[in-house]
Enzyme design. Sequence first.
Site, PDB file in Angstrom:
ATOM      1  N   ARG A 184       0.832  -1.206   0.000  1.00 29.01           N
ATOM      2  CA  ARG A 184       0.000   0.000   0.000  1.00 29.01           C
ATOM      3  C   ARG A 184       0.863   1.250   0.000  1.00 29.01           C
ATOM      4  O   ARG A 184       1.910   1.312   0.641  1.00 29.01           O
ATOM      5  CB  ARG A 184      -0.913   0.032   1.220  1.00 29.01           C
TER       6      ARG A 184
ATOM      7  N   SER B  34       7.386  -4.904   7.344  1.00 22.85           N
ATOM      8  CA  SER B  34       6.932  -5.891   8.341  1.00 22.85           C
ATOM      9  C   SER B  34       7.682  -7.208   8.252  1.00 22.85           C
ATOM     10  O   SER B  34       7.082  -8.279   8.104  1.00 22.85           O
ATOM     11  CB  SER B  34       5.426  -6.113   8.187  1.00 22.85           C
TER      12      SER B  34
ATOM     13  N   ASP C 217       5.217  -3.105  11.134  1.00 18.59           N
ATOM     14  CA  ASP C 217       3.769  -2.864  11.139  1.00 18.59           C
ATOM     15  C   ASP C 217       3.175  -3.011  12.535  1.00 18.59           C
ATOM     16  O   ASP C 217       2.194  -2.343  12.874  1.00 18.59           O
ATOM     17  CB  ASP C 217       3.059  -3.809  10.170  1.00 18.59           C
TER      18      ASP C 217
END
Length: 935
Positions: free
Chosen positions: A559, A620, A674
Site C-alpha cells: 500500500r 513488516s 507494522d
Amino acid sequence: QVQRALLALTIPLETLQAVKGRMMQAMCKGLSRQTHAQASVRMLPTYVCSTPDGTEKGDLLVVELCQSHVRTLWVTLLGNRNQSPQVMYKIFDMPGNITQGTGEALFDFIAQCVHQFLAGISSPQHRLPLGFVFPFSCRQTRLDKAELISWSKGFSCSDVEGKDVIYHVDVVALMNDTVGTMMTCSMGREPCEVALIVGEQWAPHEPEWWVLGEAVPVLTPSLPTDKGTNSCFMAEAQQVEMAEETSGRMCVNTEWGCFGDDGTLSDILTPYDQLLDQESSNPGEKRFEKLVGSLYLGEIVRHVLIALAAEKALFLGSSVAVLRTKDVLKTQQLLEIIDNEEGMAKASRALEALGLQPSERDCCRVQQICRAVMSRAAALCAAGLAAILSHMCQSRELEQLVVNVGVDGELYRGHTSFREILQSVTGLLAPECMATLLPSVDGTGLGAAMVTAVALRLAAQRRGVDQLLAPLRLSRTDLERVQALMRQEMELGLGRETNANASVRMLPTYVCGTPDGTGECRGLGRGCWRGCSPADAPCGLPTERGEFLALDLGGTNFRVLVVHVAQDSIRMASEIYVIPTTVTQGTGEALFDHIIECIMDFQLKQDLMEQVLPLGFTFSFPCQQLGLDKAVLLSWTKGFSASGCVGRDVVQLLREAAQRKQHLGLKVVAVVNDTVGTMMSCGYEDPKCEIGLIVGTGTNACYMEEMQNVGTVEGEQGRMCINMEWGAFGDNGCLDDIFTDFDRLVDEKTINAGKQRFEKLISGMYLGEIVRHILLALVEKQLLFRGKPYPRLQTRDIFQTKFLSTIEMDGLGLRQVRAILQDLELQASFEDSVLVREVCQTVSLRAAQLCAAGLAAVVEKMRENRGLAQLAVTVGVDGTLYKMHPHFSQHLQQMLRDLAPKCTVTFLQSEDGSGKGAALVAAVACRGTDPQGQP
C-alpha cells in the site's frame, strides 16, 4: 341436513393456510427453550443427527414395543448401500395384564422376549447393539436415554424408570416409531428428512427370514403398532434449543397430535368432534390427532350418523340405538366404504351388520360422509406437513426445498384419494417446496435398526475424528507451558549475552514513547518520540502535524498512502498494489524497483509528483533497527525470498531503487515494523495502548519495555518499544511437542522450512494449509467424503484461510458450507460439511489460544516490571485473521483472561495502523526540531 354436515366437515384452502401458519408458530414455540413448556407441539429432540449413507454394516438387535405385542428383530446390514438388509423377526403376544401392571413387569416381559428370541437363533458370543422402539411421548436427553412424559395407547404401567434389564446387549438407541419411518425411507440413494405417520402402521405377520427387495413379508394390520398420527423432520440443530447440539441437524419428534390443545383449532372443530372428545379417555387433549388419527375417524362418522338420524335424514324406520355404542365403526370400514367401485356394497354390508336397514340413498350419504371425514383428515395432515416443509425451507434459507418424505399408516396406504389429497394440498400450501412421498417398509423395526446402525457409524467416526484432532486440542496446562516458554525466550532475547541464541529476537525499535495527539511533549515518560523520561522536563517540541507519505509492505499486497495529520484528526488516501510472486521470490532490485514504480504511480494519481513529502516506511519483516531510518533485514518471512536483501539496510535499498528510477523526490525519514505502527496509531486514540499485535498473513507483537531490561541498547531510563518478532518463537525446538504431523507437513513445503514455527501455527498464511492436510488425513481414514480421494484436495493452498472465516460464521447454513466445498470441486454431504466446519474450528481455536498464551507472557512481564498488583493496558491490534474471523478475537480474549487474571486487557482495533502509524513516526521524525532549528 346432509349438505350442512358435509359443509361443516369441509375446510376451505384459506383456513388450511391459517392452520399451517398456526402449526409453524406452535413449532417455533416448541423449539424455544423459553416457551417449550407451554407449547402444544412439543418438538422433542431425538438426538438422531444423521441419516443412513449406505456404509452401515453389522448385526443389530431391535425390540419394538407395540400395543398388544412385542416384536424382536435381528437385522444384518452388509454395507452395500443397504440394498439387501437381512431381517429375521419374531412376534410375542403380550398378556393383557402387562399393559396395566407395573413397569418392572413390562420390562421383565420385554427382556424375556429378547432372551427367548436369541436362544432360538443361537445366542451370540459378542454383545449386540440394540435399538428400542418405544412409541410413547418421551423427553430424550441422549440417543440412549429418555424419560417417559406420559403413557398412551392403553398403557398405564406404574413406576416406570429407565433400567438396564436386557442381558448381553448394549442399548444404543431409543426412538419413536416416526423416526424409524424416516430412517427406513433413507435407505435409498437420496436421504429422507421428514416422516409422517397417519394411522395404524402395518407389521409383518409371521416370523421368517427375508431380504428387502426379494422376499417381502405380507403386511397386515392384524398386528397394529399405532393408530395415532405424528411427524418428525431434520431440523437445524442450533434451533433445537432443548438440546445442546449447535451444529449440524437433529431429527425432531414433533408430537403434533397435541396441536390445538391450547384452543388454536377451535374454529375448525365441529359438534361431532366435540362429542368425540367428550367421550374420549383424555378430553381436551390430542385435539389434532382426534381429527386425523385412524383411531378416531370411525367415531367422527358415527356421531355424524347419529345426528343425521335424529334429524330424520338417515335410516328412516330403523332403530339407530346401536350407533350409540362406541367403536362400532372402524377406520378400515371407512376405507372400504369410500372405494369408488365397491364402496356402496361395502357400506350396505357394514350397516346391515350393525342391524340397520339402509336404503340405497342411506348408503350413498354414508359414503359421502366417510369421504368428507377422510378428506378433512388428509387436508389437515397436508397443512401440518406444509408447515414442516416451509419451516425447513426458511431455516435453511432456500428458495426451493427438495425433500423426501417417508409416510406410513393405514390411511396413507389404504386409499388413493387420501394420498392424492395429501400430495396436492401440501403443494398448494407450500409451493416453494417439492416433496416426494415415499411409502415406508417396516418403518418401526427396520427403521430402528437403521437408527442404531447410523448411531454406531457416527460413534466410530467420532472416535476416529477425536483421535486425529486430539494433538491440536490444547489443554490449559499446554497453554500455560507455552506462556512460560515465551517468557523465557523473551528474557533471552533481551539479554546482551543471550540474544543471539534466542528464538524471540526482541529487537529495539528506538521508539521510546507513544503519541497522545495533543501537539506537544508533556514529558512523563510518554508522549514524546525523542524519549523524554519522567526525570526530564517537557521539551515542548511540536508533534504530529502535516502531510506525509507512508508505505506499507507486509505481505503480497503493498500500500501507498498520503496522510494529513491535523491537531484533532487524521485524513488518509491510499491505494493497494499487488506484488506478483515472481517479484517476491525474485531479486531484491526487482522488488524495490516495483515498490518505487507503485509510489510514482500513486503520487501521479494524487498530484503529488512536484512535492517532496517525508515518508514513513512500514516494513513488516524481521530487522535489526540501528536508528529510526536504518534497519537491517534479518530474514524474509511470509513467502518472500527476494535475493540480495538479507543483511542490508532496507531504507538504503529503497533509496537506491529511487535513484535507478530517477525519482528524486523521495525523503525516507523513518522505518517501522507494522506491529509498532499499529501500536502507535492506536496510541493516538488511547493513551493506555502500549502493546501492538498483528494477526493476519503473519503474526507479531511489540510492547513498551523498561529500558533497564533492554541489554542490547545503551541506557537505563524510560521505556522503549520492543519488536518481539515472535513468529520465530519455537525455531530452537522448544515447541516441538506442540507441533503436530500436519504442522510438519505444512512447514516442510514452505520456502523457510524450520523457520517462523510459531507463525506457522497461528497466521492466516498457513491455517488453510493445516486444514487441507487434516482433510486429506480424514479422507485416508474413510472419515470424510466417504473415503473418496479428490485430486483437487492434493493441490497446495487450494483451501485458503478466508474459507475458515466464512465456514465458521455464525448463522451460515451448512448449505453454504457445501457450496464453498463444491466450488473447490469437493462433493460434500451434509455430514461432511459438519466435519469440515469442526476441523476449521479446531485449527482456528488453537491459533487463537496460542496467540493468547504469547500475549499473556507479555502482559504479565509488563505487570511485574512495574510492580503492579493489577495491570490495565490496551492492545492495538490489526490483521485480517483477527478482524475477519468470526470467533478468533473472542477466543483470544477469553483465553488471555484465563492465563493472565491479574491483567485487565482492552483490545482496540487499528484503523489502518501500519500506514497511519508509519506516518505518525515520520511526523515526529521531521518536525522534531527545537526552536533554533537543531534536531
